[in-house]
Design a protein around this motif. Structure first.
Motif, PDB file in Angstrom:
ATOM      1  N   LYS A 185       0.927   2.607  -7.026  1.00  0.00           N
ATOM      2  CA  LYS A 185       0.092   1.498  -8.010  1.00  0.00           C
ATOM      3  C   LYS A 185      -0.922   2.449  -8.850  1.00  0.00           C
ATOM      4  CE  LYS A 185      -1.045  -1.402  -5.063  1.00  0.00           C
ATOM      5  NZ  LYS A 185      -0.502  -1.035  -3.917  1.00  0.00           N
ATOM      6  N   SER A 213       0.894  -1.121   0.003  1.00  0.00           N
ATOM      7  CA  SER A 213      -0.049   0.231   0.031  1.00  0.00           C
ATOM      8  C   SER A 213       0.938   1.390   0.088  1.00  0.00           C
ATOM      9  CB  SER A 213      -0.927   0.150   1.351  1.00  0.00           C
ATOM     10  OG  SER A 213      -1.680   1.147   1.451  1.00  0.00           O
ATOM     11  N   GLU A 220       4.196  11.303   2.533  1.00  0.00           N
ATOM     12  CA  GLU A 220       3.862  12.442   2.200  1.00  0.00           C
ATOM     13  C   GLU A 220       2.882  13.124   3.327  1.00  0.00           C
ATOM     14  OE1 GLU A 220       1.240  12.098  -1.535  1.00  0.00           O
ATOM     15  OE2 GLU A 220       0.490  13.935  -1.120  1.00  0.00           O
TER      16      GLU A 220
HETATM   17  N1  LIG Z   1       6.780   7.853  -7.802  1.00  0.00           N
HETATM   18  C1  LIG Z   1       6.034   8.742  -7.043  1.00  0.00           C
HETATM   19  N2  LIG Z   1       6.259   9.796  -7.163  1.00  0.00           N
HETATM   20  C2  LIG Z   1       5.537  10.976  -6.501  1.00  0.00           C
HETATM   21  N3  LIG Z   1       4.634  10.544  -5.830  1.00  0.00           N
HETATM   22  C3  LIG Z   1       4.275   9.334  -5.618  1.00  0.00           C
HETATM   23  C4  LIG Z   1       5.150   8.337  -6.409  1.00  0.00           C
HETATM   24  N4  LIG Z   1       4.412   7.220  -5.678  1.00  0.00           N
HETATM   25  C5  LIG Z   1       3.423   7.559  -5.225  1.00  0.00           C
HETATM   26  N5  LIG Z   1       3.426   8.644  -5.007  1.00  0.00           N
HETATM   27  C6  LIG Z   1       2.269   9.346  -4.117  1.00  0.00           C
HETATM   28  O1  LIG Z   1       2.009   8.512  -3.039  1.00  0.00           O
HETATM   29  C7  LIG Z   1       0.653   8.577  -2.623  1.00  0.00           C
HETATM   30  C8  LIG Z   1       0.188   7.151  -2.646  1.00  0.00           C
HETATM   31  O2  LIG Z   1      -0.099   6.474  -4.095  1.00  0.00           O
HETATM   32  P1  LIG Z   1      -0.803   5.607  -4.441  1.00  0.00           P
HETATM   33  O3  LIG Z   1      -2.219   5.713  -4.284  1.00  0.00           O
HETATM   34  O4  LIG Z   1      -0.737   5.469  -5.969  1.00  0.00           O
HETATM   35  O5  LIG Z   1      -0.333   4.213  -4.143  1.00  0.00           O
HETATM   36  P2  LIG Z   1      -0.980   2.644  -3.963  1.00  0.00           P
HETATM   37  O6  LIG Z   1       0.170   1.841  -4.075  1.00  0.00           O
HETATM   38  O7  LIG Z   1      -2.181   2.785  -5.164  1.00  0.00           O
HETATM   39  O8  LIG Z   1      -1.709   2.764  -2.428  1.00  0.00           O
HETATM   40  P3  LIG Z   1      -2.945   1.866  -2.310  1.00  0.00           P
HETATM   41  O9  LIG Z   1      -2.691   0.401  -2.527  1.00  0.00           O
HETATM   42  O10 LIG Z   1      -3.080   1.893  -0.747  1.00  0.00           O
HETATM   43  O11 LIG Z   1      -4.204   2.109  -2.957  1.00  0.00           O
HETATM   44  C9  LIG Z   1      -0.032   9.294  -3.646  1.00  0.00           C
HETATM   45  O12 LIG Z   1      -0.382  10.556  -3.052  1.00  0.00           O
HETATM   46  C10 LIG Z   1       0.850   9.392  -4.921  1.00  0.00           C
HETATM   47  O13 LIG Z   1       0.798  10.575  -5.590  1.00  0.00           O
END
Ligand SMILES: Nc1ncnc2c1ncn2[C@@H]1O[C@H](COP(=O)(O)OP(=O)(O)OP(=O)(O)O)[C@@H](O)[C@H]1O
Length: 484
Positions: free
Chosen positions: A206, A202, A394
């Motif tokens: 992704k 998480s 963040e």
């Molecule tokens: N490589 C990156 N550069 C800048 N910001 C990022 C990057 N990866 C993630 N973020 C930021 O981190 C936060 C979490 O990212 P995201 O929601 O895409 O994660 P996820 O893996 O989909 O989480 P979950 O599985 O809990 O839904 C968001 O605010 C996103 O903008």
């Protein structure tokens, strides 16, 4: 809602085009100084206000175009800008957008390299009619919307609701070779129809990556529809995914409802937490993915759908297949292009990059001026495990920017759970005694309560919350040299 937010997509397409034609970054601000669109560096600042005292804010006030080729010269119109010291712009052109004589926005063109500055110096005069024309087109679009509104047609914009704010690969930060490799592969498959399976804990990005694949592919102007399969109760998930016909079940809408697959037609569906799809629904999902058709719950019609599928999960699907909780055939159907995002603790070198990135973002958003992180704090945060990954980092930076008193952020501004971690870390590294560590921790907790607006220096309330007497609180404040 400002004038510009009604035509966000239209404006972003203009910013993209100007940027392509001129080879420079473009940002467009609305009448409140909020960036409604941006390219390159500015794409990440969309939705954030331009700094107080900035050149673009001045153009909003005067309604006159302008250009600057030396921001830091004494008589430059940037002298009052709160971000002057950290500004990386070498040349800027600002052109107002008017609507019936009133200034309602600014088109900004920015050069960051000496070559771009040179280009702007040579061509800026020639570009003015082009900018005038673009400004008039935006005005025309706004007037057109007003006319529609007066006629009583409630036209929002031509954009379907599910079209999301674009995310570009350039917005994905991180220098780790593993991450760069994943991004390079994602770029390669952005143009394809093949199913992508994003793996990772998480908060590893992704969903952001899924949006970038969609935004930089041929479906970018079509819907991106996300559904979190873990967040919807099992009984509702089927109708959410595939829709239902009128009267399909008690309490359903008479006219029926389209499912997420239908809504994503011609675009992309993002099946988040796909590992949480109940076994009972997995055969139907497999059928939809294979046959590219859906049948609504309670329906008889078969609807053809054209969707690109991006799925994501943090679960160990391979073990689930072995245990029999995830169908093997569905697993293979989804696992066509697997991309794995590493947790932050496996690429610690990137932590300072993220800290800097979010410091800039929240410093701008919260109008805190130039902020810096104490070097030992950066070191400490790079050693932390970040179980919630980039999302957690963040949030921690947002907290620290809120708490910052001056321009230097040190460990006093850390969220409490990280302070505790700090104390533990120090014990390992510096060999500090337990007593000293506890004292450090106690001091930081007291300081936090005393600074908290919720308590407004109400010592009795703080003592009661911490379950100590008022006199103990005063004694400790004296001991730790905290203002009484
Ligand atoms: N490589 C990156 N550069 C800048 N910001 C990022 C990057 N990866 C993630 N973020 C930021 O981190 C936060 C979490 O990212 P995201 O929601 O895409 O994660 P996820 O893996 O989909 O989480 P979950 O599985 O809990 O839904 C968001 O605010 C996103 O903008």
């Amino acid at each position: 809602m400002t004038e510009f937010s009604r035509i966000e997509k239209f404006i972003q397409s203009y910013a993209d085009n100007i940027s392509k034609v001129l080879g420079l970054d473009v940002t467009i601000l609305d009448e409140q100084g909020i960036r409604v669109s941006g390219t390159g560096y500015y794409s990440d600042l969309i939705g954030l206000p331009a700094p107080e005292g900035s050149f673009f804010r001045m153009i909003l006030q005067t309604g006159q175009p302008g250009m600057i080729f030396d921001m830091k010269k004494n008589d430059s119109q940037c002298m009052n800008c709160k971000f002057l010291q950290q500004c990386r712009e070498l040349a800027t052109i600002g052109f107002p957008v008017h609507k019936r004589e009133k200034t309602v926005g600014v088109i900004g063109i920015i050069g960051f390299s000496p070559e771009q500055k040179e280009k702007m110096l040579h061509h800026s005069e020639k570009w003015m009619p082009f900018l005038q024309h673009t400004s008039s087109l935006i005005e025309h679009k706004l007037l057109e919307l007003d006319a529609e509104r007066e006629k009583g047609c409630n036209i929002q914009e031509e954009m379907p609701q599910a079209v999301v704010k674009p995310v570009y690969f350039a917005q994905l930060i991180g220098a780790d070779t593993g991450l760069r490799d994943v991004i390079a592969k994602a770029k390669k498959v952005a143009g394809s129809i093949s199913t992508v399976l994003l793996r990772g804990e998480s908060g590893t990005g992704k969903e952001l990556l899924a949006k970038a694949i969609h935004s930089e592919g041929p479906r970018s102007r079509q819907p991106f529809v996300a559904i979190n399969c873990a967040a919807i109760p099992e009984t509702l998930l089927e109708s959410e995914l595939f829709g239902y016909e009128g009267g399909a079940f008690t309490g359903s809408r008479r006219e029926g409802k389209p499912g997420k697959f239908e809504l994503a037609h011609k675009g992309t569906i993002f099946l988040d937490e796909v590992g949480d799809i109940p076994l009972s629904l997995q055969p139907k999902l497999l059928r939809v993915l294979q046959e590219k058709t859906v049948e609504r719950v309670g329906g008889v019609k078969t609807l053809e759908i054209d969707v690109r599928v991006i799925a994501a999960t943090h679960k160990d699907l391979e073990s689930m297949v072995k245990e029999g909780t995830f169908r093997e055939d569905l697993y293979y159907r989804l696992n066509v292009i697997p991309l794995r995002l590493k947790p932050l603790r496996e690429r610690r070198e990137d932590i300072p990059l993220y800290l800097q990135h979010f410091l800039h973002r929240y410093g701008t958003l919260l109008q805190k001026g130039r902020l810096e992180l104490d070097a030992s704090l950066v070191h400490r945060l790079a050693a932390y495990d970040w179980p919630g990954n980039i999302r957690q980092l963040e949030n921690a930076v947002e907290y620290m920017v809120n708490m910052a008193d001056g321009s230097l952020i040190d460990h006093e501004s850390l969220p409490e759970y990280l302070l505790a971690e700090e104390a533990t870390g120090r014990a390992d590294e510096a060999g500090a005694g337990l007593e000293q560590l506890l004292a450090d921790y106690e001091r930081s907790v007291l300081k936090k309560y005393l600074a908290s607006s919720a308590y407004r220096q109400d010592k009795a309330a703080i003592a009661s919350e911490l379950q100590i007497s008022l006199s103990t609180l005063y004694r400790k404040m004296e001991k730790y040299n905290l203002d009484i």
